[in-house]
Design an enzyme around this catalytic site. Sequence first.
Site, short mmCIF file in Angstrom:
data_model
loop_
_atom_site.label_atom_id
_atom_site.label_comp_id
_atom_site.label_asym_id
_atom_site.label_seq_id
_atom_site.Cartn_x
_atom_site.Cartn_y
_atom_site.Cartn_z
N GLY A 6 0.82 -1.20 0.00
CA GLY A 6 0.00 0.00 0.00
C GLY A 6 0.86 1.25 0.00
O GLY A 6 2.08 1.20 0.19
N GLU A 53 5.30 -6.50 7.51
CA GLU A 53 4.61 -5.50 8.31
C GLU A 53 5.15 -5.30 9.72
O GLU A 53 5.10 -4.19 10.26
CB GLU A 53 3.11 -5.85 8.38
CG GLU A 53 2.33 -5.57 7.12
CD GLU A 53 2.55 -6.58 6.02
OE1 GLU A 53 2.10 -6.35 4.89
OE2 GLU A 53 3.16 -7.63 6.29
N ASP A 93 -1.72 -8.15 6.78
CA ASP A 93 -3.14 -7.98 6.47
C ASP A 93 -3.39 -8.49 5.07
O ASP A 93 -2.72 -9.41 4.62
CB ASP A 93 -3.56 -6.52 6.67
CG ASP A 93 -2.88 -5.56 5.68
OD1 ASP A 93 -1.80 -5.90 5.16
OD2 ASP A 93 -3.44 -4.48 5.43
#
Length: 350
Positions: free
Chosen positions: A76, A147, A155
């Site tokens: 992201g 992460e 996620d």
Amino acid sequence: MRLNQDTPQDADGPHVLVRTEGRAGFLTLNRPRALNALTHAMVLGIDEALTAWEDDPAVETVVIQGAGARGLCAGGDIRAIYEDARAGGTETLGFWRDEYRLNARIARYPKPYVALMDGIVMGGGVGVSAHGSVRVVTERSRVAMPETGIGFVPDVGGTYLLSRTPGELGTHLALTGAQADAADALLTGLADHFVPSEDLPGLAEELTRAPAHEVLPRFARTAPPGRLAAARDWIDTAYTAPTVEEVIDRLLDSGITEAKESATTLLSRSPTALKVTLAALRRARVMDSLEAVLAVEFRLSHAALTSADLVEGIRAQVIDKDRAPRWTPATLAEVTEADVAAYFAERALP
């Protein structure tokens, strides 16, 4: 087919290129200078194309790929998440909501969804590829969920995928953020086929003329040896431990250099993220659907957005790049069971 006129553009053009050729629909993530990092608009654009193609008899196969030579997608848009979290905003929650819905849709898509996982495939890049029905890796593939290094938790269905790997390989990958090469991705079930990177253009061209199940056998090869298969014994021994602290102790006591290096990596990660990730993996392992796991991951992400560690982790790794995050709490011993449980609690959406 064209994206709507609201699709963001920059010097590289639209952030998602959408086209059909022959029997195939092609999605090209087009932010090469940002390693094709996903924005909210890109997620919506991909979903829009999948909607259009789902009932279109002319499109038999969907192909997703990344622009540029560096990779499919690095995840992201971390900088956007950082700015939103620093400001106490909630826009990131909308991005995650739609991203996770897209991940579930990809997993259930009724047509072959071919992900060309060449180069860097991390975080959200795993979400738009590893849930597909046909996952192709190359000698350049580096697949990871890193992460915990930014104070976050895997996620995009990452805890679902990594909880279903052989033995504890997924636990190792989730906690350390280690990169899986082609052979490792195949071993852990994150990919299905190895195709040399130089053959990807030919593969894509053939998919415009014939079904994926006929094309792939002509291009698939044996992947070069990976690392995880040989490390399986010490990984399984260490990561079956009930706590992160004991995992680290077992790694340090193993007498194996690579295991000790993994312990050093874990000690550099967010203590809270490590404990929440281990709990999330073990919950995901006994849950019966991707959608159920994604619902839990949304709670974890929501909690992380308001945590000190996410902002600090992104600052240290991406913004200032000093690689010296100051985690809160600073040690594993200070992270209580109540702290971990709070991440899994229901939260009212703004």
